[in-house]
Design a protein around this motif. Structure first.
Motif, short mmCIF file in Angstrom:
data_model
loop_
_atom_site.label_atom_id
_atom_site.label_comp_id
_atom_site.label_asym_id
_atom_site.label_seq_id
_atom_site.Cartn_x
_atom_site.Cartn_y
_atom_site.Cartn_z
N ALA A 31 39.30 57.57 38.40
CA ALA A 31 39.68 59.04 38.48
C ALA A 31 38.61 60.08 39.32
O ALA A 31 39.01 61.00 39.92
CB ALA A 31 39.33 59.68 36.78
N VAL A 35 43.33 60.86 41.31
CA VAL A 35 43.76 61.50 40.05
C VAL A 35 45.13 61.35 40.09
O VAL A 35 45.83 61.76 41.05
CB VAL A 35 43.33 62.97 39.83
CG1 VAL A 35 43.79 63.54 38.58
CG2 VAL A 35 41.66 63.00 40.26
N GLY A 45 40.66 62.57 44.07
CA GLY A 45 39.53 62.70 43.03
C GLY A 45 38.39 63.39 43.68
O GLY A 45 38.46 63.47 45.01
#
Length: 226
Positions: A31, A35, A45
Motif C-alpha cells: 500500500a 493504492v 502510494g
C-alpha cells in the motif's frame, strides 16, 4: 533521495561502458507503493509519489557540466513515472498484495513485472530508454529464490526486518559481478585491477540494518583474509 543520487553517480560512471544500473527498494507493505480504489483502479502510494518527486528534483538540478552529454540525453529521455516498477504478488482480482499473503490468497504473480524482472533480464538490462526505461525496482520481499540480476548497484531498505537471514537474502541481490550490454561479465579477466571499482554495491539502510551491515562487512573481510 540518497538512493537516486547514488544511482545517478554510478550510472554516469558506467554509461560509456555499456552497463545498465539498477536500484532495488525493499518496502514493508504494498500500500505504500500502490493504492487500489474501487475495482482494479489504482494510484501511487506514498513511496511511489515520493520517489517521483525526488527523482524529478534530482534530475532537474544536476550540474550539466559535470556529466557526459550523451548520458544527460539518455537521462532526459526517461520519465520519472516510467523508470520505476513494483514486483509483488497479486490476488485473483489483479491487485498487488504483500508476499506473506500469497499462499492464503492463492495468488498469481504480476505478469508484466514478473516477465520483466524474472524472465526478460536482457530487456531489463537494455540501455535503450524506449525499450527499457525501468531502472528502479520496488519489492516487498527478497524476490523469488533464484532471482539473479547482476546489475543491482544500490539497495535501499525502507522496512524493518528482524531476521538476519532475510537481510542477507536482500543484500545478496546485489552481490553479483555486473554484465555489459553484450552479456559479458565484468570480472577480473576483463577489468583487471578495476574490477572492484566497477562492482560496487551501495546499501542505503534503515536503522535495523546498521549493526547487521557492520557484522556483514566484518564477515566479508574475514573471508577475503582467509
Amino acid at each position: 533521495r540518497e538512493t537516486i543520487l547514488s544511482h545517478i553517480e554510478r550510472e554516469a560512471a558506467l554509461f560509456k561502458k555499456g552497463i545498465k544500473v539498477l536500484s532495488l527498494f525493499f518496502i514493508d507493505e504494498v500500500a505504500k507503493y500502490r493504492v487500489y480504489d474501487a475495482g482494479s483502479a489504482y494510484h501511487n502510494g506514498i513511496y511511489a509519489d515520493m520517489f517521483e518527486e525526488e527523482y524529478k528534483d534530482v534530475v532537474a538540478h544536476l550540474e550539466a557540466d559535470a556529466y557526459d552529454p550523451d548520458y544527460l540525453a539518455y537521462l532526459r529521455r526517461i520519465p520519472a513515472e516510467k523508470t520505476h516498477q513494483g514486483y509483488f504478488s497479486m490476488d485473483k482480482k489483479g491487485k498487488m498484495i504483500n508476499s506473506k499473503l500469497n499462499k492464503k490468497e492463492n495468488a498469481s504473480d504480476d505478469v508484466d513485472a514478473y516477465d520483466l524482472i524474472m524472465k526478460d533480464k536482457e530487456r531489463l538490462l537494455d540501455l535503450d530508454p524506449e525499450r527499457s526505461p525501468v531502472r528502479f525496482l520496488f519489492s516487498h520481499s527478497a524476490l523469488k529464490e533464484g532471482w539473479d540480476n547482476p546489475n543491482v548497484f544500490q539497495i535501499c531498505t525502507l522496512k524493518q526486518s528482524g531476521s538476519d537471514v532475510r537481510k542477507r537474502q536482500e543484500v545478496g541481490r546485489g552481490m553479483r559481478l555486473c554484465v555489459n550490454q553484450d552479456g559479458e561479465r565484468m570480472d577480473e579477466e576483463r577489468l583487471k585491477g578495476a574490477v572492484q571499482k566497477v562492482n560496487v554495491l551501495t546499501v542505503i539502510a534503515s536503522e535495523s540494518y546498521e549493526t547487521f551491515a557492520r557484522d556483514l562487512q566484518h564477515d566479508i573481510s574475514e573471508t577475503i583474509v582467509h
